[in-house]
Enzyme design. Structure first.
Site, PDB file in Angstrom:
ATOM      1  N   ARG A  59       0.838  -1.212   0.000  1.00  0.00           N
ATOM      2  CA  ARG A  59       0.000   0.000   0.000  1.00  0.00           C
ATOM      3  C   ARG A  59       0.865   1.251   0.000  1.00  0.00           C
ATOM      4  NH1 ARG A  59      -2.293   2.388   4.445  1.00  0.00           N
ATOM      5  NH2 ARG A  59      -2.200   0.450   5.615  1.00  0.00           N
ATOM      6  N   TYR A 112     -16.581  14.512 -16.453  1.00  0.00           N
ATOM      7  CA  TYR A 112     -17.059  13.138 -16.375  1.00  0.00           C
ATOM      8  C   TYR A 112     -18.136  13.027 -15.310  1.00  0.00           C
ATOM      9  CZ  TYR A 112     -16.723   8.111 -15.308  1.00  0.00           C
ATOM     10  OH  TYR A 112     -16.984   6.790 -15.050  1.00  0.00           O
ATOM     11  N   ASP A 184      -7.500  16.707 -16.272  1.00  0.00           N
ATOM     12  CA  ASP A 184      -7.803  15.332 -16.643  1.00  0.00           C
ATOM     13  C   ASP A 184      -7.415  15.171 -18.108  1.00  0.00           C
ATOM     14  OD1 ASP A 184      -8.929  12.932 -17.457  1.00  0.00           O
ATOM     15  OD2 ASP A 184     -10.716  13.156 -16.208  1.00  0.00           O
ATOM     16  N   LYS A 209      -8.291   3.553 -19.788  1.00  0.00           N
ATOM     17  CA  LYS A 209      -8.587   3.909 -21.174  1.00  0.00           C
ATOM     18  C   LYS A 209      -7.356   3.706 -22.067  1.00  0.00           C
ATOM     19  CE  LYS A 209     -12.531   5.301 -19.336  1.00  0.00           C
ATOM     20  NZ  LYS A 209     -12.353   5.384 -17.884  1.00  0.00           N
TER      21      LYS A 209
END
Length: 403
Positions: A59, A112, A184, A209
């Site tokens: 982590r 988005y 973004d 993507k």
């Protein structure tokens, strides 16, 4: 940071990995482990105190994930990078890092749907307000900024209207007012656009993507121009909220990103041909594609993007029902959200990716019920056109029969 700079096509294949450190393995190894051992107690103490470099727990850092982080950092011309379990985890991390109760966010007028939802939640729960601003001019941008504005958040091209924002202008205003800018960059990928080079403080991607390119990973990436600030996000927001990327997903993304340049060129080549086909079609009311000379963002896209990208939207000359019927008649093209896959995908923003956005806000964003978004894939462009054409003919025939 001084780097031995190579061309993009070389960087995506080699950056961030030295095979001599890993038994000569050509492919970066997959460190599928949750934790790392220490040679002795003193070493463990030093690593937790930050006095010695090394891995502790996945982590907090993982060698496979680090290869990906170093590679995207170089491609986006940053000084630090973090990998997350999803694009929205990256969005959440940078906003939680920058904002506190009472702050204000200026956003591009389209974002988005899940980013919209996150901003709404932050306003309701933490009194962090936001405004969707027209950033088509410096004057309009300045009008949206208040004394409480702590972040400017930009999508460009905007999803799904494909409007482009002048990043140099936005970043110049933000720098003058000492407001951080987050961009973004998912729709462009680092191959087509580099916001940090244009003045942005942070750039993020839904790595699901174009970075992945194969539709088999959900992930997010965040790059910053300050190494110290990115380390702060790593050791606070990312560590304590825990939206990390798994080593296996990082390994898959390293594999996918190697072909980013060649894939993006094919996506762009196909999109240009499909856009020309759609623009001339009698059943298409309008197309939204930065590579179209009639698009309002055409000159902006040429100035700050290498190519116009592989995404376009178009409006059916008809109703919502006709748009949905058109999708149902497609054969090769798949109805699915997401984008940047090898397959051509189509979706209906007003009932899918942006369904959470109220109708009146969607209207202001330019998202109509007849708007469809097409993620142009890697297939033969002729086959894509043929599938679109046969669906148009069936819907047109049905419309005539109903008259």
């Amino acid at each position: 940071m001084e780097r031995n700079k190579k061309r993009f096509e070389t960087e995506v294949v080699h950056t961030g990995y030295d095979s001599s450190h890993y038994q000569g393995s050509l492919t970066p190894p997959l460190f599928q482990t949750s934790t790392f051992t220490f040679e002795n107690a003193a070493q463990g103490e030093k690593r937790f105190a930050g006095q010695e470099e090394g891995y502790i727990y996945s982590r907090l850092g993982n060698p496979t994930v680090k290869v990906l982080e170093d590679r995207i950092m170089t491609l986006e011309h940053g000084e630090g990078a973090l990998a997350f379990g999803s694009g929205m985890a990256a969005v959440s991390a940078v906003l939680f890092h920058l904002l506190k109760s009472g702050d204000h966010v200026v956003c591009s007028r389209g974002v988005y749907g899940c980013t919209f939802g996150l901003l709404e939640m932050m306003e309701k729960k933490f009194s962090i307000t936001h405004e969707y601003a027209d950033m088509s001019s410096e004057e309009l941008l300045r009008q949206a900024i208040t004394e409480n504005t702590a972040c400017i958040y930009v999508e460009t091209p905007i999803n799904p209207t494909m409007e482009c924002i002048d990043l140099k202008m936005v970043c110049q205003v933000a720098m003058e007012l000492e407001i951080p800018v987050v961009v973004d960059n998912t729709f462009s990928s680092p191959y087509l656009q580099n916001p940090i080079k244009l003045g942005a403080d942070f750039v993020l991607h839904s790595a699901t993507k174009y970075i992945c390119g194969h539709g088999d990973v959900v992930g997010g990436l965040l790059v910053g121009k300050s190494a110290e600030e990115m380390q702060e996000i790593r050791m606070t927001t990312q560590k304590d909220i825990g939206g990390i990327m798994s080593p296996f997903d990082a390994w898959l993304l390293i594999r996918g990103i190697k072909t980013l340049a060649v894939r993006m060129d094919r996506h762009c080549d196909n999109a240009e041909k499909i856009a020309s086909y759609l623009k001339a079609h009698s059943m298409v009311k309008a197309i939204h594609y930065p590579g179209d000379a009639d698009h309002p963002s055409f000159r902006m896209a040429k100035d700050q993007m290498k190519r116009p990208g592989g995404i376009l939207s178009f409006e059916i000359n008809g109703t919502k029902e006709m748009a949905q019927a058109f999708m149902d008649e497609l054969n090769m093209i798949k109805i699915a959200v997401s984008l940047g896959d090898a397959e051509t995908l189509i979706q209906h923003p007003s009932t899918m990716t942006h369904s959470v956005v109220p109708p009146e806000v969607r209207a202001k964003m330019g998202i109509t019920d007849s708007l469809l978004r097409l993620s142009v894939g890697l297939e033969s462009w002729e086959d894509i056109c043929e599938d679109l054409e046969q669906a148009f003919k069936k819907v047109e025939k049905r419309a005539v029969q109903m008259q």
